[in-house]
Design a protein around this motif. Structure first.
Motif, PDB file in Angstrom:
ATOM      1  N   GLN A  93       0.853  -1.125   0.130  1.00 55.06           N
ATOM      2  CA  GLN A  93       0.011  -0.011  -0.046  1.00 55.06           C
ATOM      3  C   GLN A  93       0.962   1.266  -0.068  1.00 55.06           C
ATOM      4  N   VAL A  94       2.021   1.128   0.417  1.00 55.72           N
ATOM      5  CA  VAL A  94       3.067   2.291   0.616  1.00 55.72           C
ATOM      6  C   VAL A  94       3.426   2.838  -0.842  1.00 55.72           C
ATOM      7  N   PRO A  95       3.749   2.205  -1.887  1.00 57.98           N
ATOM      8  CA  PRO A  95       4.095   2.422  -3.007  1.00 57.98           C
ATOM      9  C   PRO A  95       3.003   3.042  -3.924  1.00 57.98           C
ATOM     10  N   VAL A  96       1.695   2.485  -3.633  1.00 51.90           N
ATOM     11  CA  VAL A  96       0.405   2.884  -4.255  1.00 51.90           C
ATOM     12  C   VAL A  96      -0.050   4.370  -3.578  1.00 51.90           C
ATOM     13  N   LEU A  97       0.211   4.448  -2.491  1.00 53.82           N
ATOM     14  CA  LEU A  97       0.042   5.847  -2.062  1.00 53.82           C
ATOM     15  C   LEU A  97       1.293   6.925  -2.407  1.00 53.82           C
ATOM     16  N   ALA A  98       2.378   6.226  -2.489  1.00 56.70           N
ATOM     17  CA  ALA A  98       3.405   7.225  -2.988  1.00 56.70           C
ATOM     18  C   ALA A  98       3.210   7.639  -4.276  1.00 56.70           C
ATOM     19  N   MET A  99       2.700   7.084  -5.291  1.00 56.41           N
ATOM     20  CA  MET A  99       2.197   7.620  -6.563  1.00 56.41           C
ATOM     21  C   MET A  99       1.961   9.037  -6.583  1.00 56.41           C
ATOM     22  N   GLY A 100       1.371   9.319  -5.268  1.00 57.55           N
ATOM     23  CA  GLY A 100       0.903  10.828  -5.352  1.00 57.55           C
ATOM     24  C   GLY A 100       2.067  11.706  -5.572  1.00 57.55           C
ATOM     25  N   LEU A 101       3.322  11.363  -5.354  1.00 60.51           N
ATOM     26  CA  LEU A 101       4.587  12.336  -5.622  1.00 60.51           C
ATOM     27  C   LEU A 101       4.706  12.558  -7.212  1.00 60.51           C
ATOM     28  N   LEU A 102       4.129  11.768  -7.939  1.00 57.87           N
ATOM     29  CA  LEU A 102       3.948  11.947  -9.417  1.00 57.87           C
ATOM     30  C   LEU A 102       2.871  12.766  -9.771  1.00 57.87           C
ATOM     31  N   VAL A 103       1.593  11.931  -9.281  1.00 52.60           N
ATOM     32  CA  VAL A 103       0.065  12.769  -9.680  1.00 52.60           C
ATOM     33  C   VAL A 103      -0.460  13.215  -8.397  1.00 52.60           C
ATOM     34  N   PRO A 104      -0.431  14.355  -7.881  1.00 52.66           N
ATOM     35  CA  PRO A 104      -0.999  14.458  -6.580  1.00 52.66           C
ATOM     36  C   PRO A 104      -2.291  14.061  -6.173  1.00 52.66           C
ATOM     37  N   MET A 105      -3.259  14.043  -7.150  1.00 58.89           N
ATOM     38  CA  MET A 105      -4.511  13.299  -7.112  1.00 58.89           C
ATOM     39  C   MET A 105      -4.257  11.766  -6.491  1.00 58.89           C
ATOM     40  N   MET A 106      -3.257  11.153  -6.702  1.00 57.65           N
ATOM     41  CA  MET A 106      -3.399   9.896  -6.327  1.00 57.65           C
ATOM     42  C   MET A 106      -2.935   9.668  -4.619  1.00 57.65           C
ATOM     43  N   PHE A 107      -2.610  10.953  -4.101  1.00 57.21           N
ATOM     44  CA  PHE A 107      -2.847  10.813  -2.643  1.00 57.21           C
ATOM     45  C   PHE A 107      -4.213  10.604  -2.117  1.00 57.21           C
ATOM     46  N   LEU A 108      -5.167  11.288  -2.967  1.00 47.80           N
ATOM     47  CA  LEU A 108      -6.356  11.247  -2.553  1.00 47.80           C
ATOM     48  C   LEU A 108      -7.032   9.652  -3.010  1.00 47.80           C
ATOM     49  N   VAL A 109      -6.736   9.178  -4.139  1.00 45.58           N
ATOM     50  CA  VAL A 109      -7.334   8.072  -4.618  1.00 45.58           C
ATOM     51  C   VAL A 109      -6.706   7.012  -4.009  1.00 45.58           C
ATOM     52  N   GLY A 110      -5.543   7.057  -3.851  1.00 41.47           N
ATOM     53  CA  GLY A 110      -4.521   5.965  -3.174  1.00 41.47           C
ATOM     54  C   GLY A 110      -4.903   5.774  -1.910  1.00 41.47           C
ATOM     55  N   GLY A 111      -5.327   6.899  -1.155  1.00 37.00           N
ATOM     56  CA  GLY A 111      -5.715   7.018   0.271  1.00 37.00           C
ATOM     57  C   GLY A 111      -7.112   6.236   0.376  1.00 37.00           C
ATOM     58  N   VAL A 112      -7.844   6.387  -0.497  1.00 42.51           N
ATOM     59  CA  VAL A 112      -9.114   5.484  -0.506  1.00 42.51           C
ATOM     60  C   VAL A 112      -8.838   4.206  -0.624  1.00 42.51           C
ATOM     61  N   PHE A 113      -8.025   3.738  -1.429  1.00 41.81           N
ATOM     62  CA  PHE A 113      -7.751   2.404  -1.620  1.00 41.81           C
ATOM     63  C   PHE A 113      -7.099   1.810  -0.361  1.00 41.81           C
ATOM     64  N   VAL A 114      -6.281   2.615   0.114  1.00 40.71           N
ATOM     65  CA  VAL A 114      -5.553   2.007   1.440  1.00 40.71           C
ATOM     66  C   VAL A 114      -6.613   1.990   2.512  1.00 40.71           C
ATOM     67  N   VAL A 115      -7.563   2.855   2.506  1.00 34.67           N
ATOM     68  CA  VAL A 115      -8.473   2.475   3.573  1.00 34.67           C
ATOM     69  C   VAL A 115      -9.651   1.282   3.165  1.00 34.67           C
ATOM     70  N   LEU A 116      -9.712   1.032   1.954  1.00 40.32           N
ATOM     71  CA  LEU A 116     -10.294  -0.097   1.386  1.00 40.32           C
ATOM     72  C   LEU A 116      -9.560  -1.490   1.867  1.00 40.32           C
ATOM     73  N   TRP A 117      -8.265  -1.324   1.641  1.00 41.50           N
ATOM     74  CA  TRP A 117      -7.506  -2.326   2.068  1.00 41.50           C
ATOM     75  C   TRP A 117      -7.786  -2.703   3.588  1.00 41.50           C
TER      76      TRP A 117
END
Length: 146
Positions: A93-117
């Protein structure tokens, strides 16, 4: 005999683990998330709009990193039958969330998936526990173990 109750001697198949199903499905959905996020990073590589603090300009590097993460998530989705597989899924889940460093919206979308996990881990364990309690209380409908 009623259709909702098994006849004597019927083999009742064991139920699949809800924990395994929920975590595996979440990781498979994350594979698609990573592929689409990789496509967004690749499409924005020459643009300042929508870019995060980490800049990747090379298309092959972008696709290699995204592809490796997608393959890792895919492999982990099939390894959810063990505690080690679920621990590795949690670490992934860490690299999924870290993709927000490339596309900031991934902090939000990746965060939703971390919560789902974490919700899949919690809810799946609860469903499995409640199934086991029900099977213990109703042995006539409990699955046959080989």
């Amino acid at each position: 005999m009623s259709k909702d109750r098994p006849a004597p001697g019927d083999r009742i198949k064991p139920k699949k683990s809800a924990l395994v199903q929920f975590t595996s499905t979440t990781l498979m959905l994350e594979v698609f998330l990573v592929l689409f996020a990789t496509l967004a990073v690749w499409g924005l590589r020459d643009s300042e709009f929508g870019r995060g603090p980490l800049r990747l300009e090379s298309g092959p590097v972008i696709w290699t990193l995204g592809g490796v993460l997608a393959v890792v998530l895919l492999v982990l989705s099939r390894a959810q039958g063990s505690q080690a597989g679920r621990a590795a899924g949690t670490v992934a889940q860490v690299p999924v969330l870290a993709m927000g460093l490339l596309v900031p919206m991934m902090f939000l979308v990746g965060g939703v998936f971390v919560v789902l996990w974490f919700y899949a881990l919690r809810l799946g364990a609860r469903v499995d526990r409640e199934r086991a309690e029900y099977d213990a209380a109703h042995p006539e409908t409990a699955p046959n173990t080989p």
